[in-house]
Design an enzyme around this catalytic site. Structure first.
Site, PDB file in Angstrom:
ATOM      1  CG  ASP A  25      -1.749   1.226   1.357  1.00 15.53           C
ATOM      2  OD1 ASP A  25      -2.186   1.570   2.482  1.00 15.53           O
ATOM      3  OD2 ASP A  25      -1.975   1.872   0.315  1.00 15.53           O
ATOM      4  CG  ASP A  82      -3.407   4.619  -2.191  1.00 18.23           C
ATOM      5  OD1 ASP A  82      -4.366   4.962  -1.486  1.00 18.23           O
ATOM      6  OD2 ASP A  82      -2.673   3.645  -1.924  1.00 18.23           O
TER       7      ASP A  82
HETATM    8  C1  LIG Z   1     -10.799   6.462  -0.966  1.00 15.68           C
HETATM    9  S1  LIG Z   1      -9.575   5.595  -0.112  1.00 15.68           S
HETATM   10  C2  LIG Z   1     -10.209   4.018  -0.002  1.00 15.68           C
HETATM   11  C3  LIG Z   1      -9.154   2.959  -0.038  1.00 15.68           C
HETATM   12  N1  LIG Z   1      -9.815   1.676  -0.022  1.00 15.68           N
HETATM   13  C4  LIG Z   1     -10.133   1.076  -1.151  1.00 15.68           C
HETATM   14  O1  LIG Z   1      -9.903   1.524  -2.252  1.00 15.68           O
HETATM   15  C5  LIG Z   1     -10.757  -0.303  -0.958  1.00 15.68           C
HETATM   16  C6  LIG Z   1      -9.629  -1.340  -0.933  1.00 15.68           C
HETATM   17  C7  LIG Z   1     -10.145  -2.695  -0.620  1.00 15.68           C
HETATM   18  C8  LIG Z   1     -10.172  -3.670  -1.603  1.00 15.68           C
HETATM   19  C9  LIG Z   1     -10.623  -4.949  -1.323  1.00 15.68           C
HETATM   20  C10 LIG Z   1     -11.065  -5.273  -0.029  1.00 15.68           C
HETATM   21  C11 LIG Z   1     -11.040  -4.275   0.956  1.00 15.68           C
HETATM   22  C12 LIG Z   1     -10.596  -2.992   0.667  1.00 15.68           C
HETATM   23  N2  LIG Z   1     -11.698  -0.571  -2.044  1.00 15.68           N
HETATM   24  C13 LIG Z   1     -12.880   0.108  -2.062  1.00 15.68           C
HETATM   25  O2  LIG Z   1     -13.127   0.977  -1.224  1.00 15.68           O
HETATM   26  N3  LIG Z   1     -13.763  -0.227  -3.039  1.00 15.68           N
HETATM   27  C14 LIG Z   1     -15.082   0.432  -3.057  1.00 15.68           C
HETATM   28  C15 LIG Z   1     -15.469   0.770  -4.454  1.00 15.68           C
HETATM   29  O3  LIG Z   1     -15.388  -0.397  -5.262  1.00 15.68           O
HETATM   30  C16 LIG Z   1     -14.048  -0.868  -5.345  1.00 15.68           C
HETATM   31  C17 LIG Z   1     -13.555  -1.327  -3.989  1.00 15.68           C
HETATM   32  C18 LIG Z   1      -8.222   2.948   1.177  1.00 15.68           C
HETATM   33  O4  LIG Z   1      -8.649   3.150   2.277  1.00 15.68           O
HETATM   34  N4  LIG Z   1      -6.961   2.534   0.883  1.00 15.68           N
HETATM   35  C19 LIG Z   1      -6.020   2.272   1.956  1.00 15.68           C
HETATM   36  C20 LIG Z   1      -5.452   0.864   1.846  1.00 15.68           C
HETATM   37  C21 LIG Z   1      -6.572  -0.190   1.895  1.00 15.68           C
HETATM   38  C22 LIG Z   1      -5.985  -1.530   1.483  1.00 15.68           C
HETATM   39  C23 LIG Z   1      -7.002  -2.674   1.594  1.00 15.68           C
HETATM   40  C24 LIG Z   1      -7.584  -2.744   2.986  1.00 15.68           C
HETATM   41  C25 LIG Z   1      -8.173  -1.408   3.411  1.00 15.68           C
HETATM   42  C26 LIG Z   1      -7.161  -0.274   3.284  1.00 15.68           C
HETATM   43  C27 LIG Z   1      -4.874   3.313   1.884  1.00 15.68           C
HETATM   44  O5  LIG Z   1      -4.305   3.301   0.582  1.00 15.68           O
HETATM   45  C28 LIG Z   1      -5.410   4.672   2.244  1.00 15.68           C
HETATM   46  O6  LIG Z   1      -6.005   4.858   3.260  1.00 15.68           O
HETATM   47  O7  LIG Z   1      -5.206   5.631   1.342  1.00 15.68           O
HETATM   48  C29 LIG Z   1      -5.622   6.940   1.717  1.00 15.68           C
HETATM   49  C30 LIG Z   1      -4.444   7.883   1.639  1.00 15.68           C
HETATM   50  C31 LIG Z   1      -6.715   7.343   0.755  1.00 15.68           C
END
Ligand SMILES: CSC[C@H](NC(=O)[C@H](Cc1ccccc1)NC(=O)N1CCOCC1)C(=O)N[C@@H](CC1CCCCC1)[C@@H](O)C(=O)OC(C)C
Length: 325
Positions: free
Chosen positions: A33, A217
């Site tokens: 990440d 990201d």
């Molecule tokens: C608008 S920022 C949202 C971003 N999350 C995501 O993009 C998650 C990732 C995920 C995939 C599969 C299963 C679970 C979670 N996917 C998501 O929200 N989706 C909703 C829309 O359809 C596509 C999948 C996020 O929080 N990214 C984190 C890392 C992420 C890795 C997977 C577990 C959860 C955390 C990180 O990159 C972050 O916080 O970035 C900030 C700076 C925006």
């Protein structure tokens, strides 16, 4: 000791990509990440109900494990998921790149999203160490610790659409891209790989110059952009509309999606329209381009990154490089 590791999509929609990481011989699939800076893992310290279905790290079985007594961590991600726990150090190996004394953050609590995402056994943060959450002393990322031993202080992302890709540490493999690499400056004040995009074009439309404050990201699935760009894009998709019940733009699954060109300096990065048909959702299909409203900046996530070869250059003046492939 340069390294290369396979990044495998967890599902048919490339919602996240997981990589095998060895912690003193225990191999866990972690999400790399570039939007965060903690390396944390599912562990034997979690309640059994939260461990269910996951591969668990057991520090008691690691001979190189050193607990950091009194150290804790607590992280919340953009999607409101989160985790927290305690800390130790161990030998961490990714492909051919091995690091000793790496802070490994042991989860004692994880949010329900992590419990149900059983393919994901933790995260390996690749943003800047300034936003590591360990207290009383923040810890260095795997990339920061590995840098001195790498041929050059870089890692590259070659993610792919519905197929495994690779992260490389220490080398820029010229077989993985075509044409010239365009570099752009990175602002590290928020701890992210943050840069300014130079504009966009929808389909064969004319390029619109506009400064887009964005982060690269790998941990975000989709592309989040200013409303002006998003509305311009979906105006070219018949039957597209914002569906608040689905939380974003949807369209008929039969729709033909135009390419989205995103400018980085003079370079024109083309995201194929088919990558922007993210997944079926309800009776429609959900878009891989969504609004950045509420986030505070744009996010060039996996839907974008998998169309490019991306260099994360961690030299004394950090920069991002992009090339076609
Ligand atoms: C608008 S920022 C949202 C971003 N999350 C995501 O993009 C998650 C990732 C995920 C995939 C599969 C299963 C679970 C979670 N996917 C998501 O929200 N989706 C909703 C829309 O359809 C596509 C999948 C996020 O929080 N990214 C984190 C890392 C992420 C890795 C997977 C577990 C959860 C955390 C990180 O990159 C972050 O916080 O970035 C900030 C700076 C925006």
């Amino acid at each position: 000791n340069d390294g290369s590791v396979t990044a495998t999509p967890v599902d048919a929609y490339d919602s996240e990509y997981l990589c095998p990481v060895s912690i003193d011989g225990q191999i866990l699939a972690l999400e790399f990440d570039s939007g965060s800076s903690d390396l944390w893992v599912f562990s034997t310290s979690l309640p059994l109900s939260q461990q269910k279905g996951h591969v668990i790290f057991d520090p008691s079985k690691s001979k190189n494990w050193k607990a950091l007594s009194g150290y804790t961590w607590n992280i919340t991600y953009g999607d409101k998921s989160g985790a927290s726990g305690t800390v130790g150090t161990d030998v961490v190996t990714v492909g051919g790149t091995s690091v000793s004394g790496q802070a490994v953050e042991i989860a004692t609590q994880v949010s329900s999203q992590f419990v149900s995402d059983t393919a994901n056994n933790g995260l390996l943060g690749l943003a800047f160490s300034s936003i590591n959450t360990v207290k009383p002393q923040k810890q260095k990322t795997f990339f920061d610790l590995a840098k001195p031993s790498l041929s050059s202080p870089v890692f590259t992302a070659d993610l792919k659409h519905h197929a495994p890709g690779t992260y490389d540490f220490g080398t820029i493999n010229s077989a993985k891209y075509t044409g010239a690499i365009t570099y752009t400056n990175v602002v590290t004040s928020k701890g992210f790989w943050e840069f300014t995009g130079s504009g966009y074009a929808v389909g064969n439309g004319s390029f619109v110059s506009s400064s887009i404050d964005a982060i690269a990201d790998t941990g975000t699935t989709l592309i989040y952009l200013p409303d002006a760009v998003v509305t311009a894009y979906y105006q070219q998709v018949s039957g597209a509309s914002y569906d608040s019940s689905q939380g974003g733009y949807t369209f008929p699954c039969s729709a033909t999606l135009p390419n989205l060109t995103l400018g980085i300096g003079s370079y024109r990065a083309v995201v194929p329209g088919q990558y922007i048909n993210y997944s079926p959702r309800g009776s429609k299909c959900f878009g891989g381009v969504q609004s950045n409203t509420g986030i505070g900046f744009s996010i060039y996530g996996d839907v974008f990154l998998k169309s490019q070869f991306v260099i994360f250059d961690g030299s004394s003046t950090p920069r991002l490089g992009f090339a076609s492939k």
